[in-house]
Design an enzyme around this catalytic site. Structure first.
Site, PDB file in Angstrom:
ATOM      1  CB  CYS A  56      -0.460  -0.078   1.113  1.00  0.00           C
ATOM      2  SG  CYS A  56      -1.775   0.742   0.675  1.00  0.00           S
ATOM      3  CG  HIS A  67      -2.949  -4.042   3.635  1.00  0.00           C
ATOM      4  ND1 HIS A  67      -1.769  -3.046   3.844  1.00  0.00           N
ATOM      5  CD2 HIS A  67      -3.974  -2.990   3.201  1.00  0.00           C
ATOM      6  CE1 HIS A  67      -2.766  -1.309   3.486  1.00  0.00           C
ATOM      7  NE2 HIS A  67      -3.415  -1.782   3.512  1.00  0.00           N
ATOM      8  CD  GLU A  81      -0.266  -5.312   5.347  1.00  0.00           C
ATOM      9  OE1 GLU A  81       0.271  -5.810   4.312  1.00  0.00           O
ATOM     10  OE2 GLU A  81      -0.203  -4.304   5.728  1.00  0.00           O
TER      11      GLU A  81
END
Lengths: 298, 191
Positions: free
Chosen positions: B80, B172, B174
């Site tokens: 991002c 994302h 993560e």
């Protein structure tokens, strides 16, 4: 390339948005010009307002959502996210803000509450909400209603950090206490603080709130901001503290830098030099119960 | 082999990156935070987290990390805002000067505001099954330079790319617990 339908407004997207704000400073602004100053100073978001809390205090009367013209003017001026406030329980103001494309809604005690029984049903919205809290029970009730971010209430518009400290310490100490309890005691504690048992268990297991927890209300100097970060805040909201100070641009930059180096007194000492006057403060003890914004909401 | 990953800890979803890399590396690996350039050479790879690109960029400059990041020789895993930082150019914002580590143009907030943020299963090169991707006020890549491999794209632009040891994502990886991209990244680093 997309195999399945897109999903909007999920819990993950709301909480994920809040996570991206971590370690950041969110600044109150009342014009496009101020919003640009905030963005250039390194704010992670701006809170679009008609008046900063210090002026809301002075003006008295009923304080409502900002004029949509103002909100749009601000959203068009910056590329960082824009937040705006609605009155507690005023779900139509929230519908309007969602329609305007506001990135996060603050259901805020700084405005005059519209409902003395119910907060907004935040799960019904696709835009994420942040809500104020003074203790763990209040924080978990808001999360249960769908808040994706919590902020300590503090006492807005006073430039006095004492209430923010009290609320942050209260939440942290309750979490520490929960960690030492067994499941039965935790369930009992959940009843006592009027919070859902599952959320209390979740907090006990994580050792923190399940959403990002910022600090707000009374932060007026870089040291105030670092104090809240060292007490465990994930980031800070600065309201009147920036644009009511003598040199807003310098104050904004100094607070941003302090929040990123909150454990480094050398940096804090350096950026605190020559900032000019901070905002004029109010001793919280001189406020009558009616003048305390933090007691709005429950 | 025990690897060392550093997560740039100036602003954004730092702890989510730490957790994801800890899980992907396993017990032998080491994940640490860094806030200045002094430790950067110790890491096999670094992560640039999601957050606000203008805020992070300002702090990078302030902390004197511009050159060290540009000259870093390990792998960079960027999501991002991190993707925006790696770019050489930001569309419609000539004033913003990113790191220029990868020759590419990015467009910020390419899908719109937060209400347009979305989750979707997308097909990605190198993965056998679709990846559940979380896009939050996401940027896209609108132009890539020579030697850049596109791993996934949407009508708005490229959303996952790889160049040498570096990987950059609009979404994302993560968040959401699927660590396949983290493993691909570590594989190329020999970890």
């Amino acid at each position: 390339m997309i195999l399945e339908e897109l999903k909007f407004g999920t819990e993950l997207l709301k909480r994920g948005f809040a996570s991206m704000q971590k370690g950041g400073v969110i600044m109150d602004v009342v014009s496009a010009e101020q919003a640009v100053i905030a963005e250039n100073a390194g704010a992670v978001a701006v809170m679009a307002l008609e008046r900063v809390p210090a002026d809301i205090r002075k003006a008295g009367g009923v304080s409502r959502m900002a004029d949509p013209t103002k909100i749009v003017e601000i959203t068009e001026a910056v590329s960082i996210p824009v937040m705006a406030k609605v009155r507690i329980g005023h779900f139509v103001e929230a519908q309007v803000l969602q329609e305007l494309g506001v990135d996060m809604i603050d259901e805020s005690e700084v405005l005059t509450p519209a409902d003395e029984e119910f907060h907004v049903d935040k799960k019904a919205f696709s835009v994420p909400f942040v809500c104020g809290a003074r203790n763990l029970g209040e924080a978990l009730r808001r999360i249960n209603e769908g808040a994706a971010m919590i902020r300590t209430k503090g006492e807005a518009g006073t430039g006095n950090v004492v209430e923010a400290v009290r609320h942050m310490r209260a939440i942290q100490s309750e979490i520490r206490m929960l960690k030492g309890m067994d499941d039965q005691e935790r369930a009992g504690y959940a009843r006592k603080i009027e919070a859902p048992v599952e959320l209390v268990m979740d907090v006990a297991n994580r050792g923190r709130l399940p959403v990002v927890n910022f600090s707000a209300g009374g932060i007026a100097t870089p040291s105030d901001a670092a104090l809240m970060m060292q007490l465990g805040a994930d980031g800070v909201f600065v309201g009147s503290g920036i644009f009511k100070s003598e040199n807003p641009e310098k104050m904004a930059k100094a607070i941003v830098e302090t929040v990123h180096h909150f454990n480094d007194p050398k940096v804090i000492a350096e950026v605190s030099r020559g900032l000019g006057e901070a905002m004029p403060g109010i001793d919280v003890h001189t406020l009558t119960p009616d003048e305390r914004l933090q007691t709005r909401g429950w | 082999m025990a690897g060392k990953i550093g997560v740039l800890a100036l602003q954004g979803d730092v702890s989510e990156h730490v957790t994801a890399f800890e899980d992907a590396l396993g017990p032998d690996g080491e994940v640490s935070l860094f806030r200045d350039a002094s430790d950067i050479k110790l890491f096999d790879g670094i992560a640039l987290p999601g957050g606000e690109s203008t805020a992070i960029m300002r702090l990078i400059q302030k902390a004197g990390m511009l050159r060290p990041l540009q000259q870093y020789e390990g792998g960079i895993f960027a999501t991002c805002a991190g993707m925006v930082l790696l770019a050489s150019e930001v569309q419609d914002d000539s004033l913003f000067e990113p790191l220029g580590v990868m020759d590419m143009t990015v467009k910020r907030n390419a899908f719109g505001r937060q209400r347009e943020s979305f989750e979707a299963d997308i097909e990605c090169k190198g993965l056998e099954t679709p990846f559940h991707a979380v896009f939050i006020r996401a940027p896209v890549v609108t132009r890539v330079g020579y030697g850049t491999e596109v791993l996934a794209s949407l009508p708005q632009g490229y959303v996952a790319i790889r160049h040498g040891l570096h990987m950059a994502f609009s979404f994302h990886p993560e968040l959401g617990g699927d660590l396949r991209f983290h493993r691909l990244f570590l594989d190329r680093l020999g970890l």
